[in-house]
Design an enzyme around this catalytic site. Structure first.
Site, PDB file in Angstrom:
ATOM      1  CE  LYS A   1      20.254  55.381 -26.519  1.00  0.00           C
ATOM      2  NZ  LYS A   1      18.807  55.442 -26.348  1.00  0.00           N
TER       3      LYS A   1
ATOM      4  CG  ASP B   1      16.273  58.176 -27.373  1.00  0.00           C
ATOM      5  OD1 ASP B   1      16.148  57.706 -28.517  1.00  0.00           O
ATOM      6  OD2 ASP B   1      17.087  57.737 -26.545  1.00  0.00           O
TER       7      ASP B   1
ATOM      8  N   GLY C   1       9.495  54.436 -14.826  1.00  0.00           N
ATOM      9  CA  GLY C   1      10.912  54.260 -15.144  1.00  0.00           C
ATOM     10  C   GLY C   1      11.654  55.571 -14.992  1.00  0.00           C
TER      11      GLY C   1
ATOM     12  N   GLY D   1      15.277  55.606 -16.074  1.00  0.00           N
ATOM     13  CA  GLY D   1      16.568  55.334 -16.705  1.00  0.00           C
ATOM     14  C   GLY D   1      16.860  56.351 -17.794  1.00  0.00           C
TER      15      GLY D   1
ATOM     16  N   GLY E   1       6.199  50.969 -28.900  1.00  0.00           N
ATOM     17  CA  GLY E   1       7.307  51.902 -29.079  1.00  0.00           C
ATOM     18  C   GLY E   1       7.909  52.026 -30.474  1.00  0.00           C
TER      19      GLY E   1
HETATM   20  P1  NAP Z   1      17.984  51.894 -18.446  1.00  0.00           P
HETATM   21  O1  NAP Z   1      18.660  53.220 -18.434  1.00  0.00           O
HETATM   22  O2  NAP Z   1      18.761  50.669 -18.143  1.00  0.00           O
HETATM   23  O3  NAP Z   1      16.740  51.986 -17.411  1.00  0.00           O
HETATM   24  C1  NAP Z   1      15.996  50.843 -17.084  1.00  0.00           C
HETATM   25  C2  NAP Z   1      14.751  51.228 -16.295  1.00  0.00           C
HETATM   26  O4  NAP Z   1      13.985  50.029 -16.109  1.00  0.00           O
HETATM   27  C3  NAP Z   1      15.025  51.791 -14.896  1.00  0.00           C
HETATM   28  O5  NAP Z   1      14.003  52.703 -14.555  1.00  0.00           O
HETATM   29  C4  NAP Z   1      14.914  50.523 -14.013  1.00  0.00           C
HETATM   30  O6  NAP Z   1      14.530  50.778 -12.679  1.00  0.00           O
HETATM   31  C5  NAP Z   1      13.758  49.818 -14.692  1.00  0.00           C
HETATM   32  N1  NAP Z   1      13.766  48.393 -14.389  1.00  0.00           N
HETATM   33  C6  NAP Z   1      14.652  47.468 -14.825  1.00  0.00           C
HETATM   34  N2  NAP Z   1      14.309  46.247 -14.339  1.00  0.00           N
HETATM   35  C7  NAP Z   1      13.204  46.429 -13.557  1.00  0.00           C
HETATM   36  C8  NAP Z   1      12.377  45.557 -12.807  1.00  0.00           C
HETATM   37  N3  NAP Z   1      12.612  44.241 -12.748  1.00  0.00           N
HETATM   38  N4  NAP Z   1      11.301  46.077 -12.165  1.00  0.00           N
HETATM   39  C9  NAP Z   1      11.028  47.404 -12.238  1.00  0.00           C
HETATM   40  N5  NAP Z   1      11.791  48.294 -12.934  1.00  0.00           N
HETATM   41  C10 NAP Z   1      12.853  47.804 -13.583  1.00  0.00           C
HETATM   42  O7  NAP Z   1      17.307  51.605 -19.860  1.00  0.00           O
HETATM   43  P2  NAP Z   1      16.801  52.689 -20.948  1.00  0.00           P
HETATM   44  O8  NAP Z   1      17.916  53.040 -21.860  1.00  0.00           O
HETATM   45  O9  NAP Z   1      16.072  53.773 -20.234  1.00  0.00           O
HETATM   46  O10 NAP Z   1      15.781  51.798 -21.814  1.00  0.00           O
HETATM   47  C11 NAP Z   1      14.559  51.341 -21.263  1.00  0.00           C
HETATM   48  C12 NAP Z   1      13.747  50.636 -22.350  1.00  0.00           C
HETATM   49  O11 NAP Z   1      13.380  51.569 -23.352  1.00  0.00           O
HETATM   50  C13 NAP Z   1      14.500  49.519 -23.080  1.00  0.00           C
HETATM   51  O12 NAP Z   1      13.611  48.447 -23.255  1.00  0.00           O
HETATM   52  C14 NAP Z   1      14.841  50.141 -24.429  1.00  0.00           C
HETATM   53  O13 NAP Z   1      14.916  49.180 -25.471  1.00  0.00           O
HETATM   54  C15 NAP Z   1      13.641  51.054 -24.640  1.00  0.00           C
HETATM   55  N6  NAP Z   1      13.925  52.200 -25.537  1.00  0.00           N
HETATM   56  C16 NAP Z   1      13.096  52.380 -26.594  1.00  0.00           C
HETATM   57  C17 NAP Z   1      13.328  53.449 -27.454  1.00  0.00           C
HETATM   58  C18 NAP Z   1      12.432  53.642 -28.645  1.00  0.00           C
HETATM   59  O14 NAP Z   1      12.825  54.381 -29.560  1.00  0.00           O
HETATM   60  N7  NAP Z   1      11.235  53.064 -28.677  1.00  0.00           N
HETATM   61  C19 NAP Z   1      14.386  54.345 -27.217  1.00  0.00           C
HETATM   62  C20 NAP Z   1      15.190  54.148 -26.094  1.00  0.00           C
HETATM   63  C21 NAP Z   1      14.946  53.053 -25.251  1.00  0.00           C
HETATM   64  P3  NAP Z   1      15.646  50.919 -11.503  1.00  0.00           P
HETATM   65  O15 NAP Z   1      16.180  52.316 -11.621  1.00  0.00           O
HETATM   66  O16 NAP Z   1      14.857  50.684 -10.257  1.00  0.00           O
HETATM   67  O17 NAP Z   1      16.696  49.872 -11.774  1.00  0.00           O
END
Ligand code: NAP
Length: 281
Positions: A68, A104, A129, A131, A250
């Site tokens: 992305k 998104d 979160g 991310g 979601g």
């Molecule tokens: P990302 O950029 O990798 O961000 C991950 C987030 O999760 C960060 O805030 C990270 O915190 C936190 N995290 C990871 N492991 C953790 C733990 N053990 N304890 C606490 N916090 C933790 O991922 P993303 O792209 O934002 O995606 C996040 C989720 O959203 C995924 O499951 C994805 O499949 C889902 N998603 C869904 C949609 C939808 O359309 N429904 C769209 C996009 C994404 P730190 O910064 O502290 O590491």
């Protein structure tokens, strides 16, 4: 007869993607003979993929993990939202010119409207979160006029780095960053009208994991939205429901971002249930 126009989704891995099902349901509904394909693309192969999009006159592609952010440098143009968020989930091919968008955040707004008929104006919101997904969601919620926003993250510096530029763009809205499992975070969760779980914690296969240790903040009046769609019922949702709140998964956001992307690719609108129901197939 001319060959069908191609569009699709790029990522690595990609076999799990539900996007082909959603977009083919939209094509069937509208009677369009387009073909939506999943492409597993390694980062080193992104330049070749971008040239294939032009060469084969694709309508465009959706972009998922881990590309992305890395696709941005191949875009000829970025729309304002993608530029502000710094991430692209939709690339549209306009006669060989690649334009990057991010749907998104708007996808989540559509899901909240369709599934909870929620008027976001003035609401107190917490995002768990910080991310890529949280970024797009925060921007969309602020544009929709929420009353306050608190971003909770394990790495609080990342939450602060997300909140600070947003506070400059939206000076009249209170935007705070707090650590996950802090007492300030607990208070913000307790006071929120809407809590959005936007970490990857609890996603399949780690379905027993939860981003929070404590759920005593939950109130029955709250809506708790988990952006994870696999599994359909996450541990976070179960904990919130057990305290009497309404929890939503979601899949609706996934459908919403798909509908927005489909419109950008084709100029055609598909009703929400068409893509949402395709996720239940
Ligand atoms: P990302 O950029 O990798 O961000 C991950 C987030 O999760 C960060 O805030 C990270 O915190 C936190 N995290 C990871 N492991 C953790 C733990 N053990 N304890 C606490 N916090 C933790 O991922 P993303 O792209 O934002 O995606 C996040 C989720 O959203 C995924 O499951 C994805 O499949 C889902 N998603 C869904 C949609 C939808 O359309 N429904 C769209 C996009 C994404 P730190 O910064 O502290 O590491």
């Amino acid at each position: 007869m001319s060959a069908p126009r191609i569009f699709g989704v790029i990522g690595d891995p990609i076999s799990h993607s539900a996007s082909p099902r959603m977009h083919h349901a939209a094509c069937r509904y509208l009677g369009l003979s387009y073909c939506y394909l999943p492409f597993r693309v390694a980062t080193a192969d992104l330049p070749e993929m971008m040239s294939l999009i032009r060469q084969f006159n694709f309508l465009g592609v959706n972009v998922t993990i881990p590309h992305k952010e890395s696709v941005i440098k191949y875009m000829d143009e970025l729309d304002a939202t993608a530029q502000k968020i710094g991430a692209v989930n939709t690339i549209v091919n306009k006669s060989g010119k690649l334009i990057g968008f991010n749907t998104d955040g708007d996808g989540l707004l559509m899901a909240l409207q369709e599934e909870a008929q929620l008027n976001l104006s003035g609401l107190g919101v917490v995002i768990i979160g910080a991310g890529g997904a949280a970024k797009g969601i925060a921007y969309a919620l602020l544009q929709a006029g929420v009353g306050s926003l608190t971003i909770l993250n394990r790495n609080v510096a990342r939450a602060t780095a997300l909140a600070a530029p947003l506070q400059k763009q939206f000076p009249s809205i209170s935007i705070l960053a707090e650590a996950l499992d802090s007492s300030a975070g607990f208070d913000a969760l307790h006071q929120a009208d809407l809590v959005i779980q936007a970490t990857s914690v609890g996603m399949a296969p780690n379905i027993l994991e939860s981003p929070l240790k404590n759920y005593e903040w939950v109130k029955p009046s709250q809506i708790c939205y988990d952006i994870i769609y696999k599994p359909a019922q996450t541990r976070f949702m179960g904990e919130c429901t057990a305290q009497g709140a309404r929890a939503i998964g979601g899949a609706g956001m996934l459908a919403g971002q798909g509908i927005e992307a489909f419109y950008l690719f084709t100029g055609q609108t598909v009703p929400y249930p068409v893509m949402r129901d395709a996720l239940n197939e």
